[in-house]
Enzyme design. Structure first.
Site, PDB file in Angstrom:
ATOM      1  N   GLY A 143      87.720  61.930  -8.588  1.00  0.00           N
ATOM      2  CA  GLY A 143      87.745  60.659  -9.312  1.00  0.00           C
ATOM      3  C   GLY A 143      88.775  59.656  -8.835  1.00  0.00           C
ATOM      4  O   GLY A 143      89.140  58.743  -9.582  1.00  0.00           O
ATOM      5  N   SER A 144      89.209  59.758  -7.567  1.00  0.00           N
ATOM      6  CA  SER A 144      90.229  58.799  -7.121  1.00  0.00           C
ATOM      7  C   SER A 144      89.652  57.384  -7.016  1.00  0.00           C
ATOM      8  O   SER A 144      90.365  56.402  -7.251  1.00  0.00           O
ATOM      9  CB  SER A 144      90.847  59.243  -5.794  1.00  0.00           C
ATOM     10  N   ASN A 145      88.377  57.259  -6.691  1.00  0.00           N
ATOM     11  CA  ASN A 145      87.774  55.912  -6.670  1.00  0.00           C
ATOM     12  C   ASN A 145      87.644  55.344  -8.084  1.00  0.00           C
ATOM     13  O   ASN A 145      87.837  54.143  -8.292  1.00  0.00           O
ATOM     14  CB  ASN A 145      86.411  55.939  -5.972  1.00  0.00           C
ATOM     15  N   LYS A 156      69.632  67.195  -6.451  1.00  0.00           N
ATOM     16  CA  LYS A 156      69.176  66.080  -7.282  1.00  0.00           C
ATOM     17  C   LYS A 156      69.230  66.510  -8.743  1.00  0.00           C
ATOM     18  O   LYS A 156      69.514  67.673  -9.045  1.00  0.00           O
ATOM     19  CB  LYS A 156      67.766  65.659  -6.874  1.00  0.00           C
ATOM     20  N   MET A 160      77.448  63.465  -6.035  1.00  0.00           N
ATOM     21  CA  MET A 160      76.960  64.239  -4.897  1.00  0.00           C
ATOM     22  C   MET A 160      75.493  64.640  -5.018  1.00  0.00           C
ATOM     23  O   MET A 160      75.044  65.590  -4.388  1.00  0.00           O
ATOM     24  CB  MET A 160      77.851  65.472  -4.668  1.00  0.00           C
ATOM     25  N   ARG A 161      74.738  63.898  -5.809  1.00  0.00           N
ATOM     26  CA  ARG A 161      73.298  64.150  -5.897  1.00  0.00           C
ATOM     27  C   ARG A 161      72.532  62.881  -5.546  1.00  0.00           C
ATOM     28  O   ARG A 161      73.020  61.777  -5.797  1.00  0.00           O
ATOM     29  CB  ARG A 161      72.912  64.596  -7.315  1.00  0.00           C
ATOM     30  N   ASN A 217      77.060  52.351  -4.395  1.00  0.00           N
ATOM     31  CA  ASN A 217      77.660  53.630  -3.980  1.00  0.00           C
ATOM     32  C   ASN A 217      78.723  53.360  -2.932  1.00  0.00           C
ATOM     33  O   ASN A 217      78.672  52.348  -2.233  1.00  0.00           O
ATOM     34  CB  ASN A 217      76.563  54.518  -3.376  1.00  0.00           C
ATOM     35  N   HIS A 272      80.365  55.273   0.460  1.00  0.00           N
ATOM     36  CA  HIS A 272      80.120  56.388   1.366  1.00  0.00           C
ATOM     37  C   HIS A 272      81.231  56.422   2.413  1.00  0.00           C
ATOM     38  O   HIS A 272      81.617  55.379   2.945  1.00  0.00           O
ATOM     39  CB  HIS A 272      78.752  56.227   2.037  1.00  0.00           C
TER      40      HIS A 272
HETATM   41  C1  GAR Z   1      84.686  59.725  -1.599  1.00  0.00           C
HETATM   42  O1  GAR Z   1      85.236  59.885  -0.306  1.00  0.00           O
HETATM   43  C2  GAR Z   1      83.290  59.154  -1.507  1.00  0.00           C
HETATM   44  O2  GAR Z   1      83.122  58.252  -0.458  1.00  0.00           O
HETATM   45  C3  GAR Z   1      82.483  60.400  -1.260  1.00  0.00           C
HETATM   46  O3  GAR Z   1      83.061  61.361  -2.117  1.00  0.00           O
HETATM   47  C4  GAR Z   1      84.448  61.080  -2.260  1.00  0.00           C
HETATM   48  C5  GAR Z   1      84.757  61.043  -3.748  1.00  0.00           C
HETATM   49  O4  GAR Z   1      86.128  60.967  -3.947  1.00  0.00           O
HETATM   50  N1  GAR Z   1      81.118  60.186  -1.565  1.00  0.00           N
HETATM   51  C6  GAR Z   1      80.134  60.711  -0.842  1.00  0.00           C
HETATM   52  O5  GAR Z   1      80.310  61.430   0.117  1.00  0.00           O
HETATM   53  C7  GAR Z   1      78.732  60.347  -1.329  1.00  0.00           C
HETATM   54  N2  GAR Z   1      77.778  60.517  -0.295  1.00  0.00           N
HETATM   55  P1  GAR Z   1      86.722  60.657  -5.402  1.00  0.00           P
HETATM   56  O6  GAR Z   1      86.044  61.611  -6.374  1.00  0.00           O
HETATM   57  O7  GAR Z   1      88.176  60.957  -5.257  1.00  0.00           O
HETATM   58  O8  GAR Z   1      86.430  59.223  -5.741  1.00  0.00           O
END
Ligand code: GAR
Length: 217
Positions: A15-17, A68, A95-96, A112, A114
């Site tokens: 959840g850092s984003n 999914k 991740m789905r 999203n 990526h």
């Molecule tokens: C992030 O690096 C995001 O880009 C990636 O998961 C991580 C989540 O980090 N997403 C994917 O790979 C989706 N295809 P977070 O939980 O710390 O935000």
């Protein structure tokens, strides 16, 4: 602050984003509020971070598939997001792959992030794919979500150098830092209605020459 723009955040991981987005909103940089946070992983850090911030957070079991949501889970996600009256769904480490009914319910309102410069390295562990391929520059991409995998129109990208002594972990850390800058910059433009789409091309209305006019200092 106008916080009538309601965001639903959906994620599976630490959840850092989400934290970067919530911090930018709390600092008054984004005219929006996070109405709900949903996860398919009960122990996901994103839910704990949301609860720490007193934001409604819910685990929804994903059902029988690995990549999914099953039909019941999809209905539960859609219903929770509709009940929260969200204007935008921000996938933050979800991740789905999203399918038909979910996409149709919120068409054009799902974004999203990526961890690569799409269309290079879609799919899992994109930072590791980049390292294994030997690219010298990678980065992150914010894009609208469509029926493809990491395939929708690109809103913005940020580059990250790849160093010779990088490990998958060190590279992912550098990409994460770029994500935490880029995603809030995109969400502020979306919240202000300053992003439009023409086919595959995304237009930033405020920008004359390039994307990302909202560089936070
Ligand atoms: C992030 O690096 C995001 O880009 C990636 O998961 C991580 C989540 O980090 N997403 C994917 O790979 C989706 N295809 P977070 O939980 O710390 O935000």
């Amino acid at each position: 602050m106008n916080s009538s723009f309601r965001i639903g955040v959906v994620g599976s991981g630490k959840g850092s984003n989400f934290v970067a987005l919530a911090d930018a909103i709390a600092a008054g940089k984004i005219p929006a509020e996070i109405a709900v946070v949903l996860s398919d992983v009960e122990s996901a850090g994103i839910l704990a971070h949301a609860r720490d911030r007193k934001i409604p957070a819910q685990f929804i079991p994903p059902g029988k598939f690995r990549t999914k949501l099953d039909e019941e889970a999809e209905r539960a996600f859609v219903s929770a997001l509709q009940s929260a009256k969200v204007d935008l769904i921000v996938l933050a480490g979800f991740m789905r792959v999203l399918k038909g009914d979910f996409l149709r319910a919120f068409a054009g309102h799902i974004v999203n992030i990526h961890p690569s410069l799409l269309p290079s390295f879609p799919g899992l562990e994109a930072w590791k794919q980049a390292l294994d391929h030997g690219v010298k520059v990678t980065g992150c991409t914010v894009h609208f979500v469509d029926a493809g995998v990491d395939a929708g129109p690109i809103i913005a990208q940020q580059t990250v150098p790849v160093f010779e002594n990088d490990t998958p972990e060190s590279l992912h850390r550098r990409i994460h830092a770029a994500e935490h800058e880029l995603y809030p910059q995109c969400v502020v433009a979306l919240a202000r209605g300053e992003i439009s789409v023409a086919g595959r091309r995304v237009i930033w209305k405020k920008s004359q020459t390039c994307s990302n006019p909202y560089i936070f200092t």
